[in-house]
Scaffold this active site. Structure first.
Site, PDB file in Angstrom:
ATOM      1  N   ASP A 117      36.957  45.252  30.065  1.00  0.00           N
ATOM      2  CA  ASP A 117      35.829  44.932  30.940  1.00  0.00           C
ATOM      3  C   ASP A 117      36.295  44.717  32.379  1.00  0.00           C
ATOM      4  O   ASP A 117      36.894  43.691  32.691  1.00  0.00           O
ATOM      5  CB  ASP A 117      35.147  43.673  30.402  1.00  0.00           C
ATOM      6  CG  ASP A 117      33.951  43.242  31.215  1.00  0.00           C
ATOM      7  OD1 ASP A 117      33.477  44.033  32.057  1.00  0.00           O
ATOM      8  OD2 ASP A 117      33.476  42.111  31.001  1.00  0.00           O
ATOM      9  N   ASP A 303      31.708  48.487  36.549  1.00  0.00           N
ATOM     10  CA  ASP A 303      31.825  47.574  35.416  1.00  0.00           C
ATOM     11  C   ASP A 303      31.889  48.331  34.087  1.00  0.00           C
ATOM     12  O   ASP A 303      30.871  48.722  33.530  1.00  0.00           O
ATOM     13  CB  ASP A 303      30.645  46.606  35.426  1.00  0.00           C
ATOM     14  CG  ASP A 303      30.725  45.554  34.328  1.00  0.00           C
ATOM     15  OD1 ASP A 303      31.712  45.561  33.561  1.00  0.00           O
ATOM     16  OD2 ASP A 303      29.801  44.731  34.230  1.00  0.00           O
TER      17      ASP A 303
END
Length: 411
Positions: A117, A303
């Site tokens: 992430d 992201d």
């Protein structure tokens, strides 16, 4: 390339008592390859919206929250475990709808399946400190079985992202191995409490944050990420995201694989002051149409831990107004699945326009011939979030040395 080159197939640290250090080796690179398996999404498109809103501290629309509470389908199946391979050749799993891409790592010699992430900066794991009923179906880290674990006394952490989700707990340090890249004394955050959505997602045993350490949640002293600790030992201070739609893809550290993209890579500077890989995104185009300006554009965060694209309202309305039958409801944008979607072109920095093919703008079927859009509204929030819908169209370089992100279309 100098020294030892190891590859691994797919995706902190500095403590008050122990300084994390990579295992001493020559300059190297590491690759993690992805492979697709079948799994069920937890809560569908509304849950993906809810996840992003909460991750970035945005207010969740009531309609989204209501939809999530009534859709509690469970992810099924046993997690895939990493293979024991000296070359670091290990699989990872994108879930249905490419909802997330999971990768095996080792913590204290124990295999776990993790989500990589770039929108967060914590490395946290399911641990034996959780109640047994919350760990069923997960691989669980047991610090008592690691000879290299050291508790970080007085340290704690707390995260508030996910489908009405949260996780928190205590902190220690241990040896973390991602396909051969080893960091001794890496801060590892042991979950003692997690919300139901994490419990239900039995495919994932935690998360590896690849943002910047300034947003790490450990208190009283923040910790560095795995990439920050290993960066100086790599051939190049970079990692790449080569995510693919329903096919093999990879994360790679220390090397840029030129066989995976067309043309030159275009780099744009980032603003990392808030801990994210953040770029400007001020224009867009739809299909064969002319480029349109977004005069009130908010910055865009790259992201990999988010599935969808969440864009400014002006962009979202302009795109979906071109799609016959699209419905812009409070709980997400849907459209007839038999509709052919136009390509979406979006500026990433001042000199690069990425093209997301129309087929990727169709995220997932939600039933009765209705599909959920791969681009949704950021609901007036002060930033845009560009997730895996974008990355599946672009080979992406996260350059920690030059504080930039580079893009090129996939081959």
């Amino acid at each position: 390339m100098r020294g030892i080159r190891l590859y691994f197939f797919f995706a902190i640290c500095f403590s008050s008592a122990v300084v994390a250090a990579p295992t001493k080796m020559g300059k190297r690179s590491f690759k993690i390859q992805t492979r697709r398996i079948s799994a069920r999404s937890i809560g569908g498109g509304a849950a993906e919206l809810d996840k992003v809103y909460r991750k970035y501290g945005w207010e969740v629309p009531a309609a989204v929250s209501s939809k999530v509470s009534t859709h509690q389908s469970l992810a099924l199946g046993d997690p895939v475990k990493p293979d024991d391979d000296e070359e670091g050749d290990v699989p990872a799993t994108p879930e249905e709808g490419d909802a997330s891409f999971l990768s095996p790592i080792s913590v204290g010699g124990q295999p776990l399946m993790m989500n990589f992430d770039t929108g967060s900066s914590d490395l946290w794991v399911f641990s034996t400190s959780l109640p047994e009923q919350q760990t069923r179906g997960h691989s669980v880290y047991d610090p008592s079985k690691s000879s290299t674990f050291k508790p970080l006394e007085g340290a704690s952490w707390s995260i508030t992202y996910g489908d009405k989700s949260f996780a928190r707990g205590k902190v220690g340090t241990d040896m973390v191995d991602i396909g051969g890249a080893k960091v001794e004394g890496q801060a590892v955050e042991l979950a003692t409490t997690v919300s139901d959505s994490f419990v239900q997602d039995v495919k994932s045993d935690g998360l590896v944050g690849l943002g910047f350490g300034s947003i790490n949640t450990v208190k009283p002293q923040q910790q560095k990420t795995f990439f920050e600790n290993v960066q100086d030992t790599l051939d190049k201070p970079v990692f790449t995201a080569n995510l693919r739609h329903h096919e093999l893809g990879s994360y790679e550290f220390g090397r840029i694989d030129e066989s995976q993209f067309d043309g030159p890579i275009t780099y744009t500077p980032i603003d990392s002051s808030r801990g994210w890989w953040q770029v400007e995104s001020k224009s867009f185009a739809i299909g064969d149409g002319e480029t349109q300006s977004n005069p009130d554009a908010t910055p865009a965060i790259m992201d990999t831990g988010t599935t969808l694209i969440l864009a400014d309202d002006a962009v979202v309305k302009a795109y979906w107004s071109q799609v016959k039958g699209a419905k812009l409801d409070d709980d997400g944008i849907t459209f007839p699945c038999n509709t052919k979607l136009p390509d979406f072109h979006i500026a990433l920095g001042p000199s690069y326009m990425a093209t997301v093919p129309g087929e990727l703008m169709n995220w997932q079927r939600v039933g009765r011939g209705v599909c959920f859009g791969g681009m949704q509204s950021n609901n007036g929030s002060p930033m845009q979030i560009y997730g895996d819908v974008l990355f599946k169209s672009q080979f992406t370089v996260f350059d920690g040395g030059n504080q930039s992100v580079g893009f090129a279309p996939h081959k």
